[in-house]
Write a protein that holds these residues in place. Structure first.
Motif, PDB file in Angstrom:
ATOM      1  N   GLY A   1       2.687  15.082  -7.818  1.00  0.00           N
ATOM      2  CA  GLY A   1       3.504  14.054  -9.017  1.00  0.00           C
ATOM      3  C   GLY A   1       2.165  13.810  -9.717  1.00  0.00           C
ATOM      4  O   GLY A   1       2.187  13.664 -11.469  1.00  0.00           O
ATOM      5  N   LEU A   2       0.970  14.858  -9.919  1.00  0.00           N
ATOM      6  CA  LEU A   2       0.253  15.452 -10.576  1.00  0.00           C
ATOM      7  C   LEU A   2       0.476  15.575 -12.189  1.00  0.00           C
ATOM      8  O   LEU A   2       0.157  14.944 -12.889  1.00  0.00           O
ATOM      9  CB  LEU A   2      -1.199  16.033 -10.170  1.00  0.00           C
TER      10      LEU A   2
ATOM     11  N   LYS B   1       0.762  -1.197   0.130  1.00  0.00           N
ATOM     12  CA  LYS B   1       0.220  -0.029   0.373  1.00  0.00           C
ATOM     13  C   LYS B   1       0.741   1.817   0.036  1.00  0.00           C
ATOM     14  O   LYS B   1       0.798   2.325   0.328  1.00  0.00           O
ATOM     15  CB  LYS B   1      -0.845  -0.075   1.191  1.00  0.00           C
ATOM     16  N   ASP B   2       2.535   1.255  -0.666  1.00  0.00           N
ATOM     17  CA  ASP B   2       2.653   2.490  -1.119  1.00  0.00           C
ATOM     18  C   ASP B   2       2.011   2.685  -2.042  1.00  0.00           C
ATOM     19  O   ASP B   2       3.234   3.206  -2.881  1.00  0.00           O
ATOM     20  CB  ASP B   2       4.138   2.258  -0.835  1.00  0.00           C
ATOM     21  N   VAL B   3       1.533   3.822  -1.768  1.00  0.00           N
ATOM     22  CA  VAL B   3       0.808   4.304  -3.460  1.00  0.00           C
ATOM     23  C   VAL B   3       1.862   5.177  -4.322  1.00  0.00           C
ATOM     24  O   VAL B   3       1.954   5.125  -5.895  1.00  0.00           O
ATOM     25  CB  VAL B   3      -0.410   5.046  -3.257  1.00  0.00           C
ATOM     26  N   SER B   4       2.504   5.711  -3.257  1.00  0.00           N
ATOM     27  CA  SER B   4       3.031   7.031  -3.821  1.00  0.00           C
ATOM     28  C   SER B   4       4.701   6.802  -4.597  1.00  0.00           C
ATOM     29  O   SER B   4       4.418   7.000  -5.966  1.00  0.00           O
ATOM     30  CB  SER B   4       3.805   7.705  -2.948  1.00  0.00           C
TER      31      SER B   4
ATOM     32  N   ALA C   1      -1.909   6.777 -16.675  1.00  0.00           N
ATOM     33  CA  ALA C   1      -3.655   6.497 -16.238  1.00  0.00           C
ATOM     34  C   ALA C   1      -3.525   6.507 -14.429  1.00  0.00           C
ATOM     35  O   ALA C   1      -3.941   6.857 -13.663  1.00  0.00           O
ATOM     36  CB  ALA C   1      -4.190   6.254 -16.943  1.00  0.00           C
ATOM     37  N   TYR C   2      -2.245   5.330 -14.796  1.00  0.00           N
ATOM     38  CA  TYR C   2      -2.478   5.145 -12.874  1.00  0.00           C
ATOM     39  C   TYR C   2      -2.087   5.535 -12.048  1.00  0.00           C
ATOM     40  O   TYR C   2      -2.615   5.787 -11.107  1.00  0.00           O
ATOM     41  CB  TYR C   2      -1.276   3.122 -12.764  1.00  0.00           C
TER      42      TYR C   2
ATOM     43  N   GLN D   1      -3.754   7.844  -8.547  1.00  0.00           N
ATOM     44  CA  GLN D   1      -2.743   7.596  -7.266  1.00  0.00           C
ATOM     45  C   GLN D   1      -2.848   8.851  -6.402  1.00  0.00           C
ATOM     46  O   GLN D   1      -3.060   8.981  -5.581  1.00  0.00           O
ATOM     47  CB  GLN D   1      -1.853   6.357  -7.305  1.00  0.00           C
ATOM     48  N   TYR D   2      -2.273   9.899  -7.712  1.00  0.00           N
ATOM     49  CA  TYR D   2      -1.635  11.366  -6.995  1.00  0.00           C
ATOM     50  C   TYR D   2      -2.556  12.122  -6.758  1.00  0.00           C
ATOM     51  O   TYR D   2      -2.549  13.022  -6.170  1.00  0.00           O
ATOM     52  CB  TYR D   2      -0.745  11.447  -8.162  1.00  0.00           C
TER      53      TYR D   2
END
Length: 410
Positions: free
Chosen positions: A193-194, A149-152, A179-180, A184-185
Motif C-alpha cells: 500500500g505504501l 475503523k477499516d483503515v486499509s 498523504a492520507y 494509514q498504510y
C-alpha cells in the motif's frame, strides 16, 4: 376388553414406533442428497461462469427463501445479481439491484456491506469516466470505512480518489488523498500500500516539475517495497513513472532505459496493456531522438495489440503518437489523418462511456421481496401425520385403561 386393548397395541401402536425408529441395516443403504433449498441455488450460481445461468439460479434462490434467510442475505443475493447483470452488459438492471441492496443494508445497519456496494458503483463510474459520481461514491465508502475503523479499505478508497483528481489535474486534492493513504498504510506497516501511494506521489511531483523528489521517492521507497513484497506489477508502474520523469527533463537515454524495463516486465507478466503503454512511450523517446524507423516499428506492434484487444483508449494514444511521428518526418497528410482517427476513437469511447453512465443513472430501486414462510417438505408432512396417529393411539389406549379400572372398581 383386554384382548381388544392388546390387539390395538400390537396393530397400531407398536408398528408406529417401529416405523419411527427404523434405520438402514447397512451403511451402503444411506444416500446423502443435498437439499435444493435457497442456499443450494446460491452456491450453484457462484460456481457457474455463465452470467445468464447465474441470474436464473439467484432468482430461484430468492423465490424459495425461508425465514432462516434474513434481509442481509437478500441484499447479498441482490449484489450477486448486479454483478452478473454487469457481465451481461445490462447496466440499468444491475444498478437497480445495487441500489436495492444498498437500501436493505441501510435498514439492517450493515455498514460494511453497504460500503462494498458503494465501492462497486464507484469503480463502474470511474471506469466510464463519470468522475463526479465516481468521486461521490468513493467519498461515501471512505467515510463508512473510517467510521468502522477499516483503515486499509479507507486508504484504498483514497488512492482511487487520488487517481480521479490526477485525471482532472487537481494536484492539491490528489496530494491530500495520497498523504492520507500513506499515513494509514504506515500505521498498518503495509509495504504494498505504501509503495502504491509513493508511485502516485511521484507522479504528483513530476507534474509539479519537482523531478528530483519524484525520482528519489521511487528509487528509495517504492521500488524497494515492491521488491520485498514480490509485487512485480508495481515495479512496472515505478519504471513507467521514472521514464516519464526523465522524459519530461529531456533525459532521453535514461527515459528509454526505464521504458524498456517496463516493456520487458510487462511481457514477462503477459500484461498486454502494459506492453502497449510502454511501446507507445518508447516510440515518443525515439521520435524525440530521431530514431523514426524504430519508433514506427514500436507503434506498429502497439497498434496491432491494441486493435486485437479492442482498447479504444490505448489505440487512440497510439494514433496520436503516429501523428507526432508523421509530423516529424514531414508527412503532413499522414499526421492529420492519424490525429483525426485518434480524435474519432476518443469520441467513440466517450460516447460509450456516457451511455453506460446514463444507463446507471437511470436505475431505480426494485421492490424488496418480502419474507416467505418456510413450506414443510413432504418428509416433514409424513412425520407430522405419523405423530398424529401415535397421539390418537396413545389417547385411545389411555381411555381403555381408564374404562377397565372403572369397571373393576364397580
Amino acid at each position: 376388553m383386554i384382548r381388544v386393548f392388546v390387539f390395538f397395541l400390537l396393530v397400531v401402536w407398536y408398528p408406529a414406533l417401529r416405523a419411527q425408529d427404523a434405520t438402514p441395516d447397512t451403511v451402503s443403504q444411506t444416500v446423502t442428497v443435498e437439499a435444493k433449498d435457497a442456499l443450494y441455488y446460491q452456491r450453484q450460481a457462484k460456481r457457474t461462469k455463465n452470467p445468464t445461468v447465474a441470474l436464473q439460479l439467484l432468482n430461484k434462490a430468492l423465490s424459495i427463501r425461508s425465514t432462516t434467510q434474513d434481509d442481509n442475505w437478500v441484499a447479498d443475493i441482490r449484489v450477486e445479481m448486479a454483478l452478473a447483470l454487469l457481465k451481461s452488459g445490462k447496466t440499468k438492471q444491475a444498478f437497480s439491484e445495487f441500489l436495492t441492496a444498498e437500501k436493505i443494508y441501510v435498514t439492517t445497519g450493515n455498514a460494511v456491506s453497504r460500503a462494498d456496494i458503494l465501492t462497486h458503483m464507484a469503480r463502474f463510474y470511474e471506469k466510464n469516466s463519470a468522475w463526479k459520481e465516481a468521486n461521490q461514491y468513493y467519498e461515501s465508502a471512505k467515510k463508512i470505512r473510517q467510521l468502522n475503523k477499516d483503515v486499509s479499505a479507507a486508504a484504498n478508497a483514497s488512492l482511487h480518489l487520488a487517481d480521479i483528481a490526477l485525471v482532472q489535474n487537481d494536484l492539491g486534492k490528489a496530494g491530500t488523498n495520497v498523504a492520507y493513504a500513506i499515513k494509514q498504510y504506515q500505521a498498518l506497516e503495509n509495504k504494498t500500500g505504501l509503495a502504491l501511494s509513493y508511485v502516485k506521489l511521484a507522479e504528483i511531483y513530476r507534474r509539479k516539475k519537482q523531478y528530483k523528489k519524484g525520482e528519489r521517492i521511487i528509487i528509495d521507497s517504492a521500488l524497494p517495497f515492491f521488491r520485498s513484497t514480490g509485487y512485480q506489477a508495481g515495479r512496472i508502474d515505478c519504471f513507467d513513472v521514472l521514464g516519464k520523469i526523465y522524459f519530461s527533463q529531456k533525459r532521453y537515454s535514461e527515459a528509454k532505459w526505464f521504458f524498456i524495463q517496463a516493456n520487458t516486465q510487462s511481457r514477462e507478466l503477459n500484461d498486454v496493456e502494459g506492453i502497449i503503454r510502454s511501446l507507445t512511450s518508447l516510440s515518443k523517446v525515439k521520435i524525440a531522438i530521431g530514431d523514426y524507423n524504430l519508433a514506427k516499428r514500436d507503434l506498429k506492434e502497439a497498434q496491432s495489440l491494441a486493435s486485437r484487444r479492442g482498447n479504444l483508449f490505448l489505440l487512440a494514444n497510439v494514433k496520436q503518437a503516429y501523428a507526432s511521428l508523421y509530423q516529424k518526418v514531414g508527412n503532413v497528410d499522414g499526421s492529420e489523418n492519424a490525429s483525426e482517427i485518434s480524435d474519432e476513437l476518443k469520441d467513440s469511447l466517450s460516447n460509450i462511456q456516457i451511455a453506460q453512465a446514463e444507463s446507471a443513472r437511470a436505475a431505480r430501486i426494485k421492490v424488496i421481496v418480502p419474507k416467505k414462510e418456510h413450506t414443510p417438505s413432504v418428509s416433514a408432512k409424513q412425520d407430522s401425520g405419523l405423530l398424529i396417529v401415535q397421539l390418537v393411539a396413545a389417547a385411545l389406549a389411555i381411555l381403555i385403561v381408564i374404562l377397565l379400572i372403572l369397571k373393576r372398581i364397580k
